[in-house]
Design a protein around this motif. Sequence first.
Motif, PDB file in Angstrom:
ATOM      1  N   MET A   1      29.540  47.319  33.040  1.00 33.93           N
ATOM      2  CA  MET A   1      30.764  47.081  33.204  1.00 33.93           C
ATOM      3  C   MET A   1      30.784  46.008  34.569  1.00 33.93           C
ATOM      4  SD  MET A   1      33.931  49.445  34.464  1.00 33.93           S
ATOM      5  CE  MET A   1      35.323  48.860  35.271  1.00 33.93           C
ATOM      6  N   CYS A   2      31.878  45.069  34.553  1.00 29.30           N
ATOM      7  CA  CYS A   2      31.766  44.062  35.468  1.00 29.30           C
ATOM      8  C   CYS A   2      32.661  44.336  36.577  1.00 29.30           C
ATOM      9  CB  CYS A   2      32.409  42.692  34.890  1.00 29.30           C
ATOM     10  SG  CYS A   2      32.103  41.431  35.874  1.00 29.30           S
ATOM     11  N   PHE A   3      31.802  44.627  38.059  1.00 29.85           N
ATOM     12  CA  PHE A   3      32.560  45.284  39.003  1.00 29.85           C
ATOM     13  C   PHE A   3      33.645  44.223  39.586  1.00 29.85           C
ATOM     14  CE2 PHE A   3      32.447  44.817  43.679  1.00 29.85           C
ATOM     15  CZ  PHE A   3      32.775  46.390  43.882  1.00 29.85           C
ATOM     16  N   THR A   4      33.525  43.041  39.129  1.00 29.43           N
ATOM     17  CA  THR A   4      34.365  42.256  39.826  1.00 29.43           C
ATOM     18  C   THR A   4      35.617  41.688  38.995  1.00 29.43           C
ATOM     19  OG1 THR A   4      33.040  39.981  39.272  1.00 29.43           O
ATOM     20  CG2 THR A   4      32.932  41.198  41.465  1.00 29.43           C
ATOM     21  N   LEU A   5      35.772  42.133  37.787  1.00 31.17           N
ATOM     22  CA  LEU A   5      36.410  41.790  36.917  1.00 31.17           C
ATOM     23  C   LEU A   5      37.936  41.301  37.328  1.00 31.17           C
ATOM     24  CD1 LEU A   5      37.159  41.425  33.795  1.00 31.17           C
ATOM     25  CD2 LEU A   5      37.587  43.749  33.489  1.00 31.17           C
ATOM     26  N   LYS A   6      38.559  42.413  37.996  1.00 35.37           N
ATOM     27  CA  LYS A   6      40.090  42.152  38.360  1.00 35.37           C
ATOM     28  C   LYS A   6      40.080  41.495  39.876  1.00 35.37           C
ATOM     29  CE  LYS A   6      41.594  46.119  35.693  1.00 35.37           C
ATOM     30  NZ  LYS A   6      42.433  47.218  35.789  1.00 35.37           N
ATOM     31  N   TYR A   7      39.005  40.987  40.396  1.00 36.36           N
ATOM     32  CA  TYR A   7      39.178  40.492  41.683  1.00 36.36           C
ATOM     33  C   TYR A   7      39.880  39.065  41.489  1.00 36.36           C
ATOM     34  CZ  TYR A   7      35.762  43.106  44.012  1.00 36.36           C
ATOM     35  OH  TYR A   7      35.090  44.016  44.917  1.00 36.36           O
ATOM     36  N   HIS A   8      40.699  38.781  42.674  1.00 38.86           N
ATOM     37  CA  HIS A   8      41.457  37.483  42.883  1.00 38.86           C
ATOM     38  C   HIS A   8      40.509  36.760  43.567  1.00 38.86           C
ATOM     39  CE1 HIS A   8      44.264  34.709  44.912  1.00 38.86           C
ATOM     40  NE2 HIS A   8      44.825  34.858  44.067  1.00 38.86           N
ATOM     41  N   TYR A   9      40.660  35.281  43.347  1.00 40.63           N
ATOM     42  CA  TYR A   9      39.494  34.342  43.968  1.00 40.63           C
ATOM     43  C   TYR A   9      39.284  34.795  45.488  1.00 40.63           C
ATOM     44  CZ  TYR A   9      42.842  31.201  46.076  1.00 40.63           C
ATOM     45  OH  TYR A   9      43.610  30.552  46.913  1.00 40.63           O
ATOM     46  N   THR A  10      40.376  35.162  46.338  1.00 40.02           N
ATOM     47  CA  THR A  10      39.995  35.463  47.748  1.00 40.02           C
ATOM     48  C   THR A  10      39.251  36.691  47.846  1.00 40.02           C
ATOM     49  OG1 THR A  10      42.014  36.533  47.712  1.00 40.02           O
ATOM     50  CG2 THR A  10      42.085  34.358  48.548  1.00 40.02           C
ATOM     51  N   GLN A  11      39.240  37.465  46.992  1.00 37.58           N
ATOM     52  CA  GLN A  11      38.355  38.499  46.926  1.00 37.58           C
ATOM     53  C   GLN A  11      36.766  38.292  46.622  1.00 37.58           C
ATOM     54  OE1 GLN A  11      41.351  40.834  44.393  1.00 37.58           O
ATOM     55  NE2 GLN A  11      40.607  42.530  45.670  1.00 37.58           N
ATOM     56  N   VAL A  12      36.719  37.349  45.808  1.00 39.08           N
ATOM     57  CA  VAL A  12      35.517  36.686  45.403  1.00 39.08           C
ATOM     58  C   VAL A  12      34.962  35.974  46.631  1.00 39.08           C
ATOM     59  CG1 VAL A  12      34.236  34.974  44.092  1.00 39.08           C
ATOM     60  CG2 VAL A  12      35.957  36.652  42.879  1.00 39.08           C
ATOM     61  N   ILE A  13      35.471  35.313  47.278  1.00 42.51           N
ATOM     62  CA  ILE A  13      35.118  34.714  48.549  1.00 42.51           C
ATOM     63  C   ILE A  13      35.026  35.630  49.862  1.00 42.51           C
ATOM     64  CG2 ILE A  13      35.803  33.235  50.268  1.00 42.51           C
ATOM     65  CD1 ILE A  13      35.348  31.719  47.615  1.00 42.51           C
ATOM     66  N   ASN A  14      35.596  36.787  49.688  1.00 41.11           N
ATOM     67  CA  ASN A  14      35.282  37.965  50.713  1.00 41.11           C
ATOM     68  C   ASN A  14      33.923  38.606  50.434  1.00 41.11           C
ATOM     69  OD1 ASN A  14      37.818  37.495  51.892  1.00 41.11           O
ATOM     70  ND2 ASN A  14      38.778  39.131  51.199  1.00 41.11           N
ATOM     71  N   VAL A  15      33.663  38.656  49.050  1.00 43.39           N
ATOM     72  CA  VAL A  15      32.453  39.297  48.713  1.00 43.39           C
ATOM     73  C   VAL A  15      31.103  38.340  48.994  1.00 43.39           C
ATOM     74  CG1 VAL A  15      30.869  39.829  46.619  1.00 43.39           C
ATOM     75  CG2 VAL A  15      33.337  40.669  46.628  1.00 43.39           C
ATOM     76  N   LEU A  16      31.454  36.998  48.952  1.00 39.82           N
ATOM     77  CA  LEU A  16      30.421  36.035  49.388  1.00 39.82           C
ATOM     78  C   LEU A  16      30.225  36.274  50.737  1.00 39.82           C
ATOM     79  CD1 LEU A  16      31.341  32.896  47.532  1.00 39.82           C
ATOM     80  CD2 LEU A  16      29.684  34.206  46.851  1.00 39.82           C
ATOM     81  N   HIS A  17      31.011  36.342  51.607  1.00 35.09           N
ATOM     82  CA  HIS A  17      30.993  36.534  53.097  1.00 35.09           C
ATOM     83  C   HIS A  17      30.327  37.891  53.499  1.00 35.09           C
ATOM     84  CE1 HIS A  17      33.204  33.142  55.075  1.00 35.09           C
ATOM     85  NE2 HIS A  17      33.853  32.865  53.627  1.00 35.09           N
ATOM     86  N   SER A  18      30.769  38.679  52.717  1.00 38.57           N
ATOM     87  CA  SER A  18      29.941  40.095  53.045  1.00 38.57           C
ATOM     88  C   SER A  18      28.452  40.274  52.833  1.00 38.57           C
ATOM     89  CB  SER A  18      30.862  41.168  52.315  1.00 38.57           C
ATOM     90  OG  SER A  18      30.442  41.071  51.027  1.00 38.57           O
ATOM     91  N   MET A  19      28.282  39.367  51.854  1.00 41.85           N
ATOM     92  CA  MET A  19      26.618  39.125  51.519  1.00 41.85           C
ATOM     93  C   MET A  19      26.041  38.182  52.252  1.00 41.85           C
ATOM     94  SD  MET A  19      27.009  39.158  47.526  1.00 41.85           S
ATOM     95  CE  MET A  19      25.063  39.112  47.060  1.00 41.85           C
ATOM     96  N   GLY A  20      26.694  37.324  53.258  1.00 39.30           N
ATOM     97  CA  GLY A  20      26.241  36.538  54.110  1.00 39.30           C
ATOM     98  C   GLY A  20      26.137  35.121  53.324  1.00 39.30           C
ATOM     99  N   LEU A  21      26.703  34.978  52.165  1.00 39.71           N
ATOM    100  CA  LEU A  21      26.598  33.685  51.309  1.00 39.71           C
ATOM    101  C   LEU A  21      27.620  32.902  51.489  1.00 39.71           C
ATOM    102  CD1 LEU A  21      25.066  35.554  48.036  1.00 39.71           C
ATOM    103  CD2 LEU A  21      23.729  34.347  50.016  1.00 39.71           C
ATOM    104  N   GLN A  22      28.373  32.901  52.545  1.00 36.14           N
ATOM    105  CA  GLN A  22      29.500  31.981  52.627  1.00 36.14           C
ATOM    106  C   GLN A  22      29.342  30.673  52.472  1.00 36.14           C
ATOM    107  OE1 GLN A  22      28.386  34.240  55.003  1.00 36.14           O
ATOM    108  NE2 GLN A  22      27.857  33.056  56.762  1.00 36.14           N
ATOM    109  N   ARG A  23      27.968  30.118  52.592  1.00 36.60           N
ATOM    110  CA  ARG A  23      27.819  28.738  52.487  1.00 36.60           C
ATOM    111  C   ARG A  23      28.395  28.183  50.851  1.00 36.60           C
ATOM    112  NH1 ARG A  23      21.377  29.317  52.387  1.00 36.60           N
ATOM    113  NH2 ARG A  23      22.204  31.224  53.751  1.00 36.60           N
ATOM    114  N   TYR A  24      28.573  29.246  50.219  1.00 33.84           N
ATOM    115  CA  TYR A  24      28.959  28.882  48.597  1.00 33.84           C
ATOM    116  C   TYR A  24      30.372  28.764  48.342  1.00 33.84           C
ATOM    117  CZ  TYR A  24      23.866  29.686  47.681  1.00 33.84           C
ATOM    118  OH  TYR A  24      22.605  29.589  47.741  1.00 33.84           O
ATOM    119  N   GLU A  25      31.087  29.314  49.510  1.00 32.15           N
ATOM    120  CA  GLU A  25      32.511  29.433  49.530  1.00 32.15           C
ATOM    121  C   GLU A  25      33.330  28.297  48.741  1.00 32.15           C
ATOM    122  OE1 GLU A  25      36.301  29.699  52.358  1.00 32.15           O
ATOM    123  OE2 GLU A  25      34.535  30.424  53.106  1.00 32.15           O
ATOM    124  N   GLY A  26      32.918  26.909  49.263  1.00 30.39           N
ATOM    125  CA  GLY A  26      33.554  25.885  48.579  1.00 30.39           C
ATOM    126  C   GLY A  26      33.213  25.657  46.864  1.00 30.39           C
TER     127      GLY A  26
END
Length: 71
Positions: A1-26
């Motif tokens: 099952m895909c964990f992020t299925l219902k995520y809005h794009y802002t939630q995807v960005i929040n996940v990137l930040h929480s993982m320390g991968l904010q360099r990929y935000e753009g």
Amino acid sequence: MCFTLKYHYTQVINVLHSMGLQRYEGNFQGITGAAMCELTEEKLGQLGVKSKLHQIRLMKIVNGEKDARCI
């Protein structure tokens, strides 16, 4: 099952930040959870995620596995 299925794009960005991968935000602007569920390591590379480790970590989140650096 895909964990992020219902995520809005802002939630995807929040996940990137929480993982320390904010360099990929753009690279992920406008990418929704549903689109994340379609990603592969190859597609992540096309999005600019060149680090194999970062690709693996992101795929773990998409597949519902916990990441030590994620919330």
